[in-house]
Design a protein around this motif. Sequence first.
Motif, mmCIF file in Angstrom:
data_model
loop_
_atom_site.group_PDB
_atom_site.id
_atom_site.type_symbol
_atom_site.label_atom_id
_atom_site.label_comp_id
_atom_site.label_asym_id
_atom_site.label_seq_id
_atom_site.Cartn_x
_atom_site.Cartn_y
_atom_site.Cartn_z
ATOM 1 N N LYS A 3 39.010 47.605 51.641
ATOM 2 C CA LYS A 3 38.817 46.628 50.806
ATOM 3 C C LYS A 3 39.549 45.350 50.574
ATOM 4 O O LYS A 3 40.745 45.502 50.934
ATOM 5 C CB LYS A 3 38.378 47.240 49.262
ATOM 6 N N LYS A 4 39.141 44.102 50.494
ATOM 7 C CA LYS A 4 39.973 42.798 50.385
ATOM 8 C C LYS A 4 40.581 42.889 49.076
ATOM 9 O O LYS A 4 40.103 43.314 48.146
ATOM 10 C CB LYS A 4 39.045 41.687 50.379
ATOM 11 N N ILE A 5 42.012 42.540 49.114
ATOM 12 C CA ILE A 5 42.675 42.172 48.015
ATOM 13 C C ILE A 5 42.845 40.817 47.683
ATOM 14 O O ILE A 5 42.910 40.008 48.561
ATOM 15 C CB ILE A 5 44.230 43.025 48.337
ATOM 16 N N ASP A 9 45.409 34.354 41.380
ATOM 17 C CA ASP A 9 44.956 33.005 41.233
ATOM 18 C C ASP A 9 43.331 32.838 41.745
ATOM 19 O O ASP A 9 42.778 32.225 41.290
ATOM 20 C CB ASP A 9 45.826 32.122 41.978
ATOM 21 N N GLU A 10 43.158 33.625 42.872
ATOM 22 C CA GLU A 10 41.836 33.700 43.610
ATOM 23 C C GLU A 10 40.896 34.178 42.591
ATOM 24 O O GLU A 10 39.745 33.551 42.379
ATOM 25 C CB GLU A 10 41.778 34.589 44.978
ATOM 26 N N ALA A 11 41.215 35.316 41.907
ATOM 27 C CA ALA A 11 40.256 35.968 41.004
ATOM 28 C C ALA A 11 39.804 35.048 39.671
ATOM 29 O O ALA A 11 38.946 35.023 39.256
ATOM 30 C CB ALA A 11 40.840 37.421 40.755
ATOM 31 N N VAL A 35 38.684 45.539 38.860
ATOM 32 C CA VAL A 35 39.299 46.560 39.187
ATOM 33 C C VAL A 35 40.353 46.407 40.032
ATOM 34 O O VAL A 35 40.705 45.613 40.866
ATOM 35 C CB VAL A 35 38.215 47.398 40.606
ATOM 36 N N LYS A 36 41.398 47.335 39.640
ATOM 37 C CA LYS A 36 42.937 47.176 40.275
ATOM 38 C C LYS A 36 43.388 48.674 40.431
ATOM 39 O O LYS A 36 42.916 49.478 40.031
ATOM 40 C CB LYS A 36 43.813 46.667 39.320
ATOM 41 N N TYR A 43 40.638 43.978 43.407
ATOM 42 C CA TYR A 43 39.818 44.354 44.494
ATOM 43 C C TYR A 43 38.590 43.520 44.000
ATOM 44 O O TYR A 43 37.586 43.872 44.765
ATOM 45 C CB TYR A 43 39.926 45.737 44.432
ATOM 46 N N GLU A 44 38.396 42.970 42.927
ATOM 47 C CA GLU A 44 37.052 42.201 42.511
ATOM 48 C C GLU A 44 37.780 40.699 42.482
ATOM 49 O O GLU A 44 38.848 40.448 41.443
ATOM 50 C CB GLU A 44 36.426 42.664 41.191
#
Length: 160
Positions: A3-5, A9-11, A35-36, A43-44
């Motif tokens: 799964k991408k992390i 900043d992206e989230a 979700v972490k 992860y989201e």
Amino acid sequence: MEKKIYSYDEAYEASLRYFQGDELAARVWVNKYAVKDSFGNIYEKSPEDMHWRIANEVARIEAKYPNPLSSEELFDLFDHFKYIVPQGSPMTGIGNNYQVASLSNCFVIGVDGEADSYGAIFKVDEEQVQLMKRRGGVGHDLSHIRPKGSPVKNSALTST
């Protein structure tokens, strides 16, 4: 499949777009509901990912029953918090394969029977800690507390 992390900043930026510039909503979502894992890896990327996670998990259970709703139908109910608004712990816990989380938000705890002892106090304390470490809020049933002036077996002779 790994799964991408996402970085914080992206989230945050994706959530800010999702919440149409509402900085508080974006920060709260990333900090509390994305979700972490236990190391803080995210992860989201946005609430949209969360809604798909919840929709897929509910659809998995729905499939066991007649006339199940599909993931897409469920997502449409969750998306942008339109028709179904899960509470905090379910938003974090449903379909979360990275951490053990309670799916309930709040609990009222107390002791059946004699609650006025060191053992009973420690039992309630332990129960509270276990609930809180799994994101549960805790309320206390204080109905067993003696009213002011009740007789007690110590040097004060009455409760305060």
